[in-house]
Design a protein around this motif. Sequence first.
Motif: not given
Length: 100
Positions: A1-8, A90-100
Amino acid sequence: MITGKQRAYLRKMAHQLEPIFQIGKEGVTDAFIDGLNKALTKREIVKVHILETAMLDTRDTCNYVAERLGAEPVQAIGNKFIIYRKSDEEKYRKIELPRK
């Protein structure tokens, strides 16, 4: 589950993306789900366009597709929706989400 900040954050990233998949009058098929699954593995975030001939509700379709793929619905607006899933490889991970 992602947070509102991550969704934005994901909405901001997806704003410039062009839809790479379309849902037509046949609706959500297994071939569509398979293709979207492969795209999510390599891109992590995907924008989808629903054609008017599909006669589908955007939000319901977004939630259904995300559930089938184990992804997170990011946004459903107009006739487009965005879904996100962290890549298994691992090689396709490009998006780093903001911390919860």
